[in-house]
Each structure stands twice: as structure tokens, then as C-alpha cells.
Write an enzyme that holds these catalytic residues in place. Sequence first.
Site, PDB file in Angstrom:
ATOM      1  CG  ASP A 136      -1.999  -0.755   0.956  1.00  0.00           C
ATOM      2  OD1 ASP A 136      -2.421  -1.431   0.007  1.00  0.00           O
ATOM      3  OD2 ASP A 136      -2.901  -1.047   1.994  1.00  0.00           O
ATOM      4  CE  LYS A 176      -7.228  -0.006  -1.699  1.00  0.00           C
ATOM      5  NZ  LYS A 176      -8.089  -0.865  -0.727  1.00  0.00           N
ATOM      6  CG  MET A 202      -8.038   6.260   6.572  1.00  0.00           C
ATOM      7  SD  MET A 202      -8.759   4.570   5.795  1.00  0.00           S
ATOM      8  CE  MET A 202      -9.914   4.081   7.348  1.00  0.00           C
TER       9      MET A 202
END
Length: 473
Positions: free
Chosen positions: A38, A60, A172
Site C-alpha cells: 500500500d 490508494k 482516514m
Amino acid sequence: MGTKNGYVSFVGAGPGDMGLVTQKCLDRLNKADVILYDRLANPRLLRHAKDTCEFIYCGKLPDRHTLRQEKINEQIIYHALSGKYVVRLKGGDPSIFGRVGEEAEAVSNYNIPFEIVPGVTSSVAAAAYAGIPVTHRDYSNCFTIRTGHRSDKNCMYDAKSENLGDTIAYYMGVKNIEVNCRQLMDEGKDPDTPVAVIEWATLGKQRVAVATLKTISDTIAKEGIKNPAMTIVGDVVKLRSKLSWFEKQEFFNKKVLIVDDTSTGQEIEAYFSNKGAEAYTIPTILKKELVLSKEKIEEIISSEQLVFSTAETVTSFLQQLVKNDYTTWELPRKLGFVEECASTVLSQVGLKGRKEIESKSSASILQTKPVGSISGGTSNIYYIHELVQDNRFTEVNERMLREEDWNTVIFTTETSVDFYLNERKRLGLEYQSTPFAYIGESVKEYANARGVLSIDQSIQSELCNYCIRCEKE
């Protein structure tokens, strides 16, 4: 662990600081045939993989995904069914908002054996590196973690059934911070409750914004705080003024790019990282053992000139020479070297060479390479080099050049200057007059000749201290 269906290891990469990685994580990376990683997994970890391992980037961003989740699942399953040892490398802990449940379910449906390797979770680490303990006898007896954005199946929190906790961490949560803070106030939190938002936690580029539930949204917009960032809510944030420690390191928030085509760059990287800097080395180098056949040695010693890139290549080549019953008397009359340390090793065995500048960006692809005359003719010149660029890191290194605003560039050789300038040109990046530091006066002079003029005196002084320490050791 090996089976005909391969094996999948879901591994937590920790919050970013290389010192917060588990030994089991490193062990799994070393065994992997394929690593799917990631954006939040520190790319430096990939250096622990074996030379034959394949890397797949699953990065991402909040507004775009390199690979959709379904494609990630498909890749994991495909490689495992091919009999490979697959590592799915995730930032923080894979079980805390890391979708490991979804991915492990998909793997389980194909009866592929797997394991889950925990990692240091980002909320606790981010708070600690910002000087905020998530619990404290005087401020917080419990701790709650939440996701900053929720799936359609779980779109709202139920304040009546959930214990909010004295300290709350949002993963997040930058995009929805205003909504989340309003939700907390609706659930009964005081609007003046302290809030800290920690960007790129545990790394030298970490930034922290502190405000309250009612003001934090405006504060992070003003200070330009972006993802990835962790939000900590609660009275424990008040302790930051006393307990902040990470920011006090000598080179905290200094972004240092080391450009090194030898094998020393990563040691310099670790040195400055341990002093609080955000440091990274390009290009990524593999060291290859120099093994030469008798026929190859015959070909090399019959050349007009022999050029050594590093001290290590001199030592390795001479060992191969002795192993095949040759002596230094049989070497070409003309010897050259790229790094000064190579000259030192040559002189120790009674040999003398002249300084040469050879473009490693092309020559380092092979261990030994006959090249045209350095002066421009067509004479047979052999260039001896044990280090090769690891092309698996091309995408990672390009991202580091494009996305980071480096304060200082460290050059270790003359050819590292060429590499840096050529890479920026290749990527269409305008040359910026970034201050630099260097190892050796010849490197300084070469950088100046190429138009790199400004020196970062603080980094240069520390780099000299590092070199002096290495010489003593």
C-alpha cells in the site's frame, strides 16, 4: 508453510518509522515471491525482499485508487494459486481498518492457507510521536478508534449504544473532519474538546495541528494538513505541550534526498533518519557478487584499460584474479577509478590508476562491460562494477522524486550528480536550485560545474561528522 496453492501472509507494516516494524514482518518480506504493498507502507521495507521478488503497488489516495479492492483480491489469489508465497503489506495493523477481513475471506474461499501478522497501529503510534498518550489517569480511562469514512452498510454511529471513550482516534478522517466533529458534538462532546491532527506520523515529515472540535476544520485547512493523517480527540491532547519529543530531534522536518550509486547511501539515510530527518536514497542498488570465469578474465586483462567503480570492485576483482592463478603483473598498463576509495585500495597493492568519470546510469547495468574509450575513441576499455540498479524500485523512486519537496540533496559521487539531474529531466521535472551536501571535494566541484551551487551547511557539517565516525570505525 509451503503448499501447492502457495501461501498468503497479511502483514502489518507499522506506522512508517522503520524502527517500529516487527521482526516477523521482516522475516515474511524476506521469504516473499510477490509483495502487494500500500501507499502507507514505508517503501524502504521492500529492500528486505529477495532479489527475485515481484512488487505490485496497490496505492490508494482519497480520490483515486491504483488498484480497486476487487483487483487486489484477484491478484492475491492468482499468485497464491500459482504456488507463490504472497505478502500483502499494509500500513499500520492490517486488522484495524486495513480490510484484512475482506481479503482473508476471499483467500479462504479458495482454501489457500494464510496468516495475519499484526503491526503497530497508527493511532497509538501517531499520538505517541506527537507527545500525546492515548490514556492517562487524570484525563482518559478509555480509548475508542473510529474510521473517518464509513461504508454504506455502516453509515452512522449509534451514540446511545456506544461508549464514546475519553480519547477517540479517527483513521482516514481529514476529508470528513468537519462532519465527524459535528457528530461528536451532537453525541455530547464539548465543542472546546482539544483535537490534534497528525500528518505522516512517525516520519521526519510529520506535522501536527492542534485546535478544538469547533475550530480544527479551519485550522487544518489553513495549515494545509492532508492525508494520510490521524485525528486524536480528547483532553489528553493538552499533554502535547509538555510531552512533545519527536519534533525536538536535530533534523526533524528536514527532507534529505541521498543520491548514491554505491552501497553507502542507505547507511547515510539511516543516520539522518535517526536524527529526525525524512531521508530517502535513490537509486535503489543491488550488490552482485563478482564471479568471473578464466575466459572472462583473459578478455578483461587483454583490454587497453581497466576502470574500477568502487573500492569493493578492486578487492573482488583481485580475489578473482588470484583464484584463477593470475597476478597483478598481467593487468592492463592503464588503470582507472571512479571513486577515490578505489584509488586507495589500488595503491595498497602497488597499483596506480587515474581518475575517470564514467556514466554509471548506463554502465552499471552489467557487472563487467567493455565500453568505448572514455576520451571518445574506440579503444577496448573494461568497466568493473558490482552494483546494479534494482529496476523494481523505478516506480517507487519516481514517486519519491515527484511527490516530495526535498530540502537538501546529498551527492556521494560525481556520477550521482549526473544521475539526479538526468532523472529530473527524464521525468519532466524542472531543475530546482535545491541546496546540496557532498562527500569529497571533487564531488562538490563537479556539482558546481553542473550548475548545482548552493550548499546546505548544517547537513554538510553533519555529513562530515558521519564520515569521520565511519573512518574511525
